[in-house]
Structure formats: structure tokens, C-alpha cells
Design a protein around this motif. Structure first.
Motif, PDB file in Angstrom:
ATOM      1  N   ALA A   3       0.813  -1.213   0.000  1.00 43.02           N
ATOM      2  CA  ALA A   3       0.000   0.000   0.000  1.00 43.02           C
ATOM      3  C   ALA A   3       0.850   1.268   0.000  1.00 43.02           C
ATOM      4  O   ALA A   3       0.334   2.360  -0.142  1.00 43.02           O
ATOM      5  N   VAL A   4       2.169   1.117   0.178  1.00 41.40           N
ATOM      6  CA  VAL A   4       3.034   2.292   0.280  1.00 41.40           C
ATOM      7  C   VAL A   4       3.202   2.940  -1.096  1.00 41.40           C
ATOM      8  O   VAL A   4       3.471   2.255  -2.068  1.00 41.40           O
ATOM      9  N   PRO A   5       3.032   4.271  -1.184  1.00 41.69           N
ATOM     10  CA  PRO A   5       3.299   4.935  -2.471  1.00 41.69           C
ATOM     11  C   PRO A   5       4.794   4.870  -2.799  1.00 41.69           C
ATOM     12  O   PRO A   5       5.630   5.015  -1.900  1.00 41.69           O
ATOM     13  N   ALA A   6       5.109   4.669  -4.085  1.00 43.08           N
ATOM     14  CA  ALA A   6       6.502   4.491  -4.490  1.00 43.08           C
ATOM     15  C   ALA A   6       7.354   5.705  -4.129  1.00 43.08           C
ATOM     16  O   ALA A   6       8.505   5.557  -3.711  1.00 43.08           O
ATOM     17  N   VAL A   7       6.799   6.898  -4.262  1.00 48.29           N
ATOM     18  CA  VAL A   7       7.587   8.106  -3.985  1.00 48.29           C
ATOM     19  C   VAL A   7       8.032   8.117  -2.536  1.00 48.29           C
ATOM     20  O   VAL A   7       9.190   8.388  -2.208  1.00 48.29           O
ATOM     21  N   TRP A   8       7.105   7.786  -1.669  1.00 45.78           N
ATOM     22  CA  TRP A   8       7.400   7.817  -0.238  1.00 45.78           C
ATOM     23  C   TRP A   8       8.448   6.769   0.109  1.00 45.78           C
ATOM     24  O   TRP A   8       9.415   7.045   0.821  1.00 45.78           O
ATOM     25  N   ALA A   9       8.258   5.563  -0.424  1.00 44.39           N
ATOM     26  CA  ALA A   9       9.227   4.504  -0.175  1.00 44.39           C
ATOM     27  C   ALA A   9      10.594   4.911  -0.697  1.00 44.39           C
ATOM     28  O   ALA A   9      11.620   4.670  -0.050  1.00 44.39           O
ATOM     29  N   GLY A  10      10.607   5.549  -1.864  1.00 44.20           N
ATOM     30  CA  GLY A  10      11.869   5.986  -2.447  1.00 44.20           C
ATOM     31  C   GLY A  10      12.566   7.006  -1.567  1.00 44.20           C
ATOM     32  O   GLY A  10      13.773   6.907  -1.301  1.00 44.20           O
ATOM     33  N   LEU A  11      11.800   7.981  -1.076  1.00 42.88           N
ATOM     34  CA  LEU A  11      12.389   9.011  -0.209  1.00 42.88           C
ATOM     35  C   LEU A  11      12.962   8.381   1.044  1.00 42.88           C
ATOM     36  O   LEU A  11      14.059   8.731   1.498  1.00 42.88           O
ATOM     37  N   LEU A  12      12.218   7.412   1.593  1.00 44.32           N
ATOM     38  CA  LEU A  12      12.671   6.717   2.789  1.00 44.32           C
ATOM     39  C   LEU A  12      13.996   6.006   2.514  1.00 44.32           C
ATOM     40  O   LEU A  12      14.945   6.058   3.308  1.00 44.32           O
ATOM     41  N   GLY A  13      14.057   5.348   1.348  1.00 38.80           N
ATOM     42  CA  GLY A  13      15.274   4.648   0.956  1.00 38.80           C
ATOM     43  C   GLY A  13      16.437   5.604   0.816  1.00 38.80           C
ATOM     44  O   GLY A  13      17.565   5.303   1.236  1.00 38.80           O
TER      45      GLY A  13
END
Lengths: 317, 530
Positions: free
Chosen positions: A141-151
Motif C-alpha cells: 500500500a506504500v506509495p513508491a515516492v514515499w518509499a523511495g524518499l525513505l530509501g
């Protein structure tokens, strides 16, 4: 089999034709005008009109469509009206980023989803499996942008292990640097798509465990694991293969967002820029090539499915 | 793996044997092991390479990597509009007879001419003596005929006649002399010659300037990787002093976060500009933050052709509702308060901040007088790539005088067709407010053209500006524009929210990077990397 192949090829062709029509029409609904973009804020209305005339934008739409379609089916994608460069060459160059990124993400997704999915189904009452299942729902359910920023924050800013943006200017001349620059984006897409795949593998495995032929195998002396591996998983594998065709479409959509975030010069970022500039012929050619790849993969999956699944051959007879 | 054989009843041996097959397990372990090894390789070996192959200019010595925001869509500066081309191509690749002294917009210097032109007393004839020994990157000599052809172009964004709004006759009486003849004096001539309309191209060149280059400047295009970067290499044919950097890479990173990360990871030597809210991340790093003066004006235009904004009282009220200082804060200090359309880099600048100054009470009274005591609802159409802090500030301050402002972010292409271009049927434009950065210098002319998207039409302003163009006395020209600017400021066809002074991050090993007007022109002469 030959009849099946012929029918499949025809549906593929019909699908491509339909896709070309949908792509062409939907892009014409966009507001804005490439002639105005080329002229910029310094061009007079007369100059913009001259650009429009030169680019053939005043030609009736059905004629523009046929012209484009004829080019596409004869392999002539033409050149961008904005930059003047060959569209086919541009797609080939950008594919050097997007295609490896897609496969890299897919590999990560498979490495994550297959073992964990089978495990979560096989030991579904155990605590780790339950934790995994919750994580799977969350990650999907995580948006890709958010996951990317977290990474980026974790692996680049804090740990400094991986670059957070960019792709080597000389592309694959130094493969290791290229792979490193794709690692964080691929992890982002791979983990999200992997979570989707994980849930799929888990439920497919669960139904395999409960399937009659697996229970029969157990009754004939197989252990639970043995029966699952020997008689259950081949079926799961089949469904995963058909799922992968859809997965690739998801990965490409993910690439549009992720390439923007990680500033990678791939197809996704190119599409965003071209749409912004209303370079419609380039956009529709790119979209068409992507659609064709996905449809062709779908067809390939069907054929492979047919070849490895004995039941389908029986039905035919 | 906790298999138990004890409970298994009697069975055929081959089933048992297969039940113990470890093949899937081995494959799984092998795949994971290979993945782990690849990952380890990537992590370990790759880390050492970052400093050399990672792209930054640190290791290469004579390479300069500059991060920019807006990529040009086509490199043919004769045919493609947009300041992204001027920013990198003028001075560095293409040159004119004269140019601008780096860091100014009103001091002219000779470039391909030996000195500034001789001007006839009536202001109609300009005579240039061409520099000797100039060649194009193609290796061919620059001739007077090339200059005549370039300056005679009738169409396109680089046409001198179009820029001046009047035909120019260009001739060359001999091989080293070029003469420009005007039908009426034009005080903007030198300015235009020092900009895009004055650039000189080789007539005989047959290459495609959309993706190659052929100029007389210190650099030539080496590679254009669309969507990523443009690389310049030193032009071996250059007539002047060789540049101190051999290779310049312009890397285009539209995403503000990615751009900042690229700089902090050492991939960039310069980032121009740093998005205002990220400037603080450069504290304590190897970068110095330099605020560049600029002619960028973030312009909140009011559509003067559409009710209720065709009422000067409404426009004035909206102007008075905005506190310029709060806008500067919304830009994290990267700007100066502005009261009129002209910035302090331009000769006709005057401090007009007292005109229509912040006064919400007076603004409310004016709105009531105009018949909008119960308030108003308006829409601002803005290109979506701008940070929203400033426009949000405007929304809040309009709210305080009873004006509800809806913000409609659109793609730039949509902005061009919905706001900038006039409807084809000749009807007035339908937007209410627009918010864009006008980066061009000397663009006061826009307030004298009723067909421009501001839709502002004041014959007195137009007359004053026409006089300033026609005069041969530079001081009088400036004075006339100042008079006109005062009227424009009072009648508020727009609110000049801020004169943006972009913050450029320049690595400490880079010397001489220009710190003026870098959003529209980056002259690399004198830039070196140590």
C-alpha cells in the motif's frame, strides 16, 4: 497448437490496433499546443501559426492518425517535432535505463516474494508468517515516492552506501557504477511489487496445500512439504508466470515515478518531459512501443503457459 | 525441514525417494546466494569507484559539472524560444558582434567586433569593424557575409528585425566592416545586438543546429544526452584566450531534492539555483552559497481585459493586500521586495515599493468602492513547477481582504495555451491571475503591448516608451522609461511579488563562477577548477 498461435497472433494485432486508437485519441484531449511550446514566450501568434503549419498540425486528425499508424506498422517512428532527434534512437537510449531497471526490480520482487510467500503459506500459523503477512499488506500500500524518499534517507543520507540520484553519463561503460545507481530505485519498486507478488504467491500456495492432488500425494506417503514441493508448487509456478505479465506493466508504471524521483534518464522521465512539451507524436510512439511490449509479453506468457501446462493441451484435444 | 518418517505407512519406495528431493531447496539457496554475492560486489567494489567514475568534477581536474533545472528542448537557438538556451549557449558557444560585460545587463563590450560601433549623429547608422582571425568551430573563417546573413534573418526568436519591431538593413562595404541602417533611431539596438538577435552563425554550415553546434565561442557542443545532460568541450578553433576548464557538463535535474542530493554527494561542482527551502542543507559543506543578482521578477499578473480585474481599483486593492516582505520570507530570503516591473540591474530602475504599498484596510475600502464589499472569488493559473510557498502566502493575504483565491496549478504547456496565447477568435483571454517568473531583462515592452497576456492598455505608457526607443540620448531614454514605469506601477497590471536573487551553491574548488543573472546567462569565461 498452430491454430492457437494463429488466434493469439490475431488478438495481439487487434489489441495493438485498438491501443493505437486509444493512445491517439486520449492524447488529443490534452490542452496545450506543441507549436506554442516551441515558440515559447517570445514568439508572436503569426510565428506560432507558422510552426503549426510546418509541423503539419493543421492536417485533419484522422489523416494525422493514419499517417502515424502507417509509420508505426512499417517501423518508421519518425523524429520528435521538438528536438528533431529520431524517436526510435531516443527510445533505444532510454531503454538502456528502464529495461535493466525493470528486470532488476523484477528479480528483487521474485527473490522476496517466492520464498517468503511459500513460507508464509506453509507455516501460516507461526508468528513470523503473520508478521510477514501484515508487512506485505503495508508494503503493497506504500506509495513508491514515499518509499523511495525513505530509501534515500536511509541508504544515501545516513549510511552513504548508495547514490540517491543520477545514472552514469557513459551509461554501461562501467557496469558496476550503472548497477549501483539503479540499486536504490530497483529496491524501491522491487519491494513494493514484491509485496503484491508475495500475497499472490501466499494465497496460491495455500490453495495448493489444500488441493486434492496434494492431499492425495500426502496420503501416498509424501510428507507435507514434499507433497507441496513436488505436486503443489508447479501449479503455483504456473499462476506466477501468468501474474508476471501483469507485473511488468506495474513495474513500468512504477518506473515513471521512480525515474523522476531518482533523476534517471529513462523512458518514464522522457515521457513526463514529452507530455509537458506536448510532443504528442513522440509520446504516442513511446506509449505504443511500451504497450506493444506488454501485449507481446502477455501473448508470450499465454504461449508458455500452454506449453508447460498439460491440462490445456488435453482440453484442446 | 522437520520431516518425520516414523508415521509413514508402508509405501512404494520411489515415492519416499522423491519426497526427500532437495532440488527446490538447493535452487532457492543458490539464487539467494548469487543475489547476495552480486549485492555485496555492488556495495563493496562500487564504493571505491564513486570518487573517480561517479561523475563529479573533483577527480577530473578540468571538468566542471553544473546542475541546472530547466533543460532546453532543442539546441537550435535561431528557431527555439526559451531562456534555457540563452543560459548556456550565448557567450559560451555562440557570440555576437558585441556582448554584455559579465554580471551586467547594460554594459556592452565588443566581442566579434574590435570595438563598440561608431554611431551616426542621427542614430540611424552603426558601423562595426570586425575582429580578425575568428573562425567557427567548423574551422571556416568568419566573414562579413556571415554577419550580414545572421543579422538579416527575417523570422524566428533570433531575428533582429522582429526584436526591434522595425526592419534593419545590414550591409558590408568591405570584408571587415558591417553597417546597420535603421529607418528610425532605436535605443534598444545595442541591447538586442548583445543578446540572442545579435548572434552570428555560419551561412555555409549544413549541419543540424538542433543537436549540434557551430559557434565562434570558447566551447562547442560535445554530447547531448536528452533528459540528462549537455556536455561542452573546449573549442580548438576559438580565437580568444583558452578557457580554464576543458569540459563543462550541464546536468539537468528538475527535482529539487535530487538536485540537492546530487550536489551533496559530490556529483556537481555548482548547483544553480538551490531551491530556496533547501539552502540550509548546504551549511557546513564544501559549498559556498552565493546569491546572484538577477532580473527575474515573479509576476502575479492581473488580466486587465477581464472583469473585475479591468477595474484599476480592484487591481490596486489586490496589490495593496500583499506584503512584499512576507513574500521574501516565503522565498526563505532569496529575493528583494519590488514595487514596479524593473529590477535594480536594469538602468531604468527606481525604488517604487511605496507605490500601492501594503495596506489591507485601504485595500478593503477600495474593493468596497469598486462594488465588491462582500468579497470576490478569483483563480490564479500557475505553472506547476514553482514552489507553492509564495502563492500560498498570497492566498492568505487575499483572504484577509475578503478575496478568495483558488490556485490552479497546470503544466507549462497548458499555461502557454490557457494564459499566454490569445484565443484565436480574437476574444479576450479568460484567465484571472497568473503567476510566473519573468527572467528576461529589459522586458518593459510587455507593458506597452495590449496584445501581451497582461492585456494592459495605456496609450500614455505606450507613447512614453515609443519616445524612449526613438531618442538618441541614452539618459533621456532611461528617464522616459522611468516615467512610464511609475504609471504602470500605480495602475497595477500585475503585482511584482519579488525580484528573485537565486542562491547558487558553488563548490570551494570552483573559482570565478558568475554571480549575476545566472538564471538567464552563465558566461564561463574566467571560471576555473582547482
Amino acid at each position: 497448437m498452430i491454430r492457437f498461435l494463429a488466434v493469439r497472433a490475431l488478438t495481439l494485432l487487434a489489441g495493438l490496433f485498438l491501443a493505437s486508437l486509444i493512445i491517439f485519441i486520449s492524447l488529443r484531449l490534452l490542452p496545450g499546443d506543441v507549436a506554442q511550446v516551441i515558440g515559447g514566450t517570445s514568439a508572436s501568434p503569426a510565428q506560432v501559426e507558422a510552426i503549426r503549419e510546418r509541423l503539419g498540425l493543421n492536417v485533419p486528425l484522422p489523416l494525422q492518425y493514419l499517417d502515424w499508424l502507417g509509420g508505426v506498422f512499417t517501423g518508421q517512428l519518425g523524429s520528435s517535432v521538438v528536438s528533431g532527434t529520431s524517436i526510435a534512437a531516443e527510445i533505444a537510449e532510454k531503454a538502456q535505463v528502464t529495461v535493466p531497471l525493470t528486470f532488476y526490480s523484477l528479480t528483487i520482487a521474485l527473490i522476496v516474494a517466492l520464498p517468503l510467500g511459500v513460507f508464509a503459506a506453509y507455516r501460516r500459523q507461526a508468528l513470523p508468517s503473520r508478521v510477514l503477512s501484515v508487512l506485505g499488506v503495508v508494503a503493497a500500500a506504500v506509495p513508491a515516492v514515499w518509499a523511495g524518499l525513505l530509501g534515500i534517507v536511509l541508504f544515501s543520507t545516513w549510511l552513504g552506501w548508495l547514490p540517491s540520484q543520477g545514472f552514469p553519463r557513459d551509461a554501461w561503460a562501467d557496469p558496476l557504477t550503472a548497477i549501483r545507481s539503479l540499486t536504490l530505485p530497483a529496491l524501491t519498486i522491487g519491494l513494493i511489487e514484491g509485496a503484491v507478488l508475495f500475497r499472490f504467491v501466499k494465497s496460491a500456495t495455500l490453495s495448493a496445500i489444500g488441493a486434492e492432488h496434494v492431499r492425495t500425494a500426502m496420503s501416498r506417503g509424501y510428507t507435507r512439504l514434499g507433497a507441496l514441493v513436488r505436486h503443489g508448487l508447479p501449479g503455483v509456478g504456473l499462476s506466477v508466470v501468468s501474474m508476471l505479465g501483469l507485473q511488468v506493466a506495474g513495474l513500468l508504471v512504477g518506473a515513471v515515478v521512480i525515474e523522476q524521483l531518482f533523476s534517471l534518464p529513462g523512458l518514464g522521465r522522457m515521457l513526463v518531459v514529452d507530455v509537458g512539451q506536448r510532443d504528442l507524436i513522440k509520446v504516442q510512439s513511446t506509449l505504443f512501443v511500451l504497450t506493444a511490449v506488454i501485449l507481446a509479453l502477455g501473448a508470450l506468457v499465454d504461449v508458455v503457459h500452454r506449453m508447460i501446462d498439460p491440462r490445456l493441451r488435453v482440453e484442446e484435444q | 525441514m522437520t520431516e518425520s518418517n516414523t508415521s509413514a505407512p508402508a509405501e512404494a519406495p520411489e515415492y519416499r525417494k522423491r519426497g526427500h528431493s532437495k532440488t527446490p531447496l538447493i535452487i532457492t539457496i543458490a539464487v539467494i546466494a548469487v543475489a547476495a554475492i552480486v549485492a555485496a560486489l555492488v556495495f563493496w567494489l562500487g564504493r571505491d569507484r564513486d570518487s573517480t567514475a561517479g561523475g563529479g568534477g573533483n577527480g577530473a581536474g578540468k571538468e566542471l559539472v553544473v546542475g541546472l533545472q530547466l533543460e532546453p528542448s532543442n539546441l537550435d537557438i535561431r528557431a527555439t524560444g526559451g531562456v534555457a538556451l540563452d543560459q548556456i549557449l550565448i557567450d559560451n558557444v555562440y557570440q555576437g558582434l558585441i556582448g554584455l560585460k559579465s554580471g551586467t545587463v547594460d554594459e556592452f563590450v565588443p566581442v566579434l567586433a574590435e570595438e563598440l560601433p561608431e554611431q551616426s549623429d542621427d542614430g540611424l547608422t552603426y558601423t562595426f569593424t570586425m575582429r580578425e582571425g575568428v573562425s567557427f568551430a567548423s574551422g571556416n573563417k568568419l566573414t562579413a557575409a556571415d554577419v550580414v546573413d545572421s543579422l538579416s534573418a527575417a523570422e524566428g526568436p533570433a531575428s533582429l528585425s522582429t526584436a526591434l519591431g522595425a526592419p534593419v538593413t545590414v550591409t558590408s562595404p568591405d570584408e571587415r566592416t558591417v553597417m546597420l541602417e535603421l529607418s528610425a533611431p532605436n535605443s534598444q539596438l545595442l541591447w538586442q545586438l548583445a543578446n540572442r538577435p545579435g548572434l552570428v552563425f555560419e551561412t555555409a554550415y549544413t549541419g543540424d543546429l538542433a543537436s549540434t553546434s557551430n559557434g565562434t565561442g570558447p566551447f562547442a557542443l560535445k554530447q547531448w544526452k536528452q533528459g540528462d545532460s549537455i556536455t561542452f568541450a573546449a573549442n580548438p578553433e576559438y580565437w580568444g584566450e583558452k578557457p580554464a576548464v576543458e569540459t563543462v557538463v550541464w546536468r539537468y535535474i528538475p527535482d529539487a531534492n535530487a538536485a540537492t542530493n546530487a550536489a551533496l554527494e559530490g556529483d556537481l561542482d555548482v548547483l544553480a539555483p538551490v531551491t530556496s527551502n533547501m539552502v540550509s542543507q548546504f551549511e557546513g559543506t564544501d559549498f559556498a552559497i552565493e546569491h546572484a543578482d538577477s532580473t527575474d521578477v515573479f509576476t502575479l499578473a492581473f488580466n486587465s481585459q477581464k472583469a473585475p480585474l479591468n477595474d484599476v481599483r480592484v487591481r490596486t486593492a489586490l496589490s495593496m493586500a500583499i506584503d512584499g516582505n512576507s513574500i521574501v520570507e516565503a522565498f526563505y530570503g532569496d529575493g528583494k521586495v519590488l514595487g514596479g516591473p524593473i529590477t535594480d540591474l536594469e538602468p531604468a530602475y527606481e525604488d517604487l515599493t511605496s507605490v500601492n504599498a501594503y495596506d489591507p484596510e485601504a485595500a478593503k475600502a477600495l474593493l468596497a468602492e469598486a462594488g465588491y464589499a462582500e468579497g470576490l472569488e478569483l483563480t490564479a493559473t500557475i505553472p506547476s513547477f514553482y514552489a507553492s510557498d509564495a502563492i500560498n502566502q498570497v492566498v492568505t493575504q487575499f483572504d484577509a481582504i475578503g478575496v478568495k483565491l483558488n490556485v490552479n496549478p497546470v503544466e507549462f504547456g497548458t499555461w502557454l495555451s490557457d494564459v499566454y496565447s490569445a484565443p484565436e477568435d480574437g476574444s479576450p483571454r479568460q484567465y484571472d491571475l497568473s503567476y510566473v517568473n519573468h527572467a528576461e531583462a529589459n522586458d518593459f515592452v510587455n507593458y506597452t503591448n495590449p496584445d501581451y497576456y497582461f492585456g494592459y492598455n495605456n496609450p500614455e505608457v505606450q507613447d512614453l516608451y515609443a519616445q524612449s526607443i526613438a531618442t538618441t540620448d541614452p539618459e533621456q531614454a532611461v528617464e522616459l522609461v522611468q516615467q512610464a514605469a511609475r504609471i504602470v506601477a500605480a495602475e497595477a497590471p500585475a503585482k511584482w511579488l519579488i525580484n528573485y536573487t537565486p542562491a547558487n551553491a558553488v563548490a570551494k574548488h570552483v573559482q570565478g563562477f558568475p554571480n549575476s543573472n545566472t538564471n538567464s546567462r552563465i558566461n564561463l569565461a574566467g571560471v576555473s577548477v582547482s
